[in-house]
Scaffold this motif. Sequence first.
Motif, PDB file in Angstrom:
ATOM      1  N   ASP A  24       0.830  -1.195   0.000  1.00  0.00           N
ATOM      2  CA  ASP A  24       0.000   0.000   0.000  1.00  0.00           C
ATOM      3  C   ASP A  24       0.866   1.247   0.000  1.00  0.00           C
ATOM      4  N   SER A  29       1.804   4.355  -2.786  1.00  0.00           N
ATOM      5  CA  SER A  29       1.836   5.793  -2.522  1.00  0.00           C
ATOM      6  C   SER A  29       3.067   6.439  -3.130  1.00  0.00           C
ATOM      7  N   GLU A  37       2.492   6.340  -7.033  1.00  0.00           N
ATOM      8  CA  GLU A  37       1.468   7.269  -7.514  1.00  0.00           C
ATOM      9  C   GLU A  37       1.973   8.710  -7.479  1.00  0.00           C
ATOM     10  N   GLN A  38       2.704   9.066  -6.421  1.00  0.00           N
ATOM     11  CA  GLN A  38       3.245  10.419  -6.361  1.00  0.00           C
ATOM     12  C   GLN A  38       4.322  10.638  -7.424  1.00  0.00           C
TER      13      GLN A  38
END
Length: 286
Positions: A24, A28, A31-32
């Motif tokens: 997870d 993050s 995605e950033q």
Amino acid sequence: MLASYAQAISGSVRRLVLRPEDKDFEYSWLEQFFRLQNIAPDLTQPSERPDFVAKIGELKVGIELTLAVHNNSAGSGFSPLQVARAQRDFDIALRDEVGDEAGVIISVSHNEGVPVSSDDWKMLKGLASQLRNQARLLQNPGALRFYSANSTRFRSVEPADAERVPLPNYMQSVGIYKDGDHDTKVGGGGGGSPPVLTDNVLNPILRAKSKAISGYRSCDQHWLLVVFDVMQVSANKDRKKGSSFPPSAYATQFSSVSVTTPVQTPFDRVFLLRWPSESIELPTYR
């Protein structure tokens, strides 16, 4: 040298709670990274060797994520991340011992790279009791702090002969803040000046990942994403423990970047991601 990049990212940035082995959190990071690079993949799937496979336009891209870590715990027998997580575990345990009835923010300043010892754990209940008792006496709003030396003293409105209390070796100081509007939380940070991310950090990563790439899934391209300035703590979805906000992990912090480019690598593209605000692609050659 990446002088302009080093200057651009040398300032302080807000950081997020992450642990690298949790997919997870890796999502993050990824995605950033996509946002900063203005990349809009059609599909991103977790994988092993490499960590993710993304459909970007007509390309199937394998993306390997790794952390840049400096060794701030040489000679301790533990890796920097092990030290950071052990410190965090003690912080959380201290929060639990103090308990919600105290209603305070506990602020801990770490001695970076100092492991948590068995003697430190023996001090947990006594330190929590001190903080809990002082929280009952503390004005609202109000704050006080213990400072570590051979012993510590309350630094607030206490007289000069205030009681002295020893702290765990890994703590520089610990304090409480009360404003009548909190369940008990724990937070803080560490001392020390983060080093520069140099070839001494980057090149071992490149060598290790270059050896591993032969075992990766077949893709049109393989990318390497080197991440730093993240927080290294245990993921915990418990409501009370989750209300804590963690100190940053000094082991993954770098004040700036100064590496020699282009870098030699079998990866098609190599990126640095300073979480969560900066991303740059490094020129490469094979």
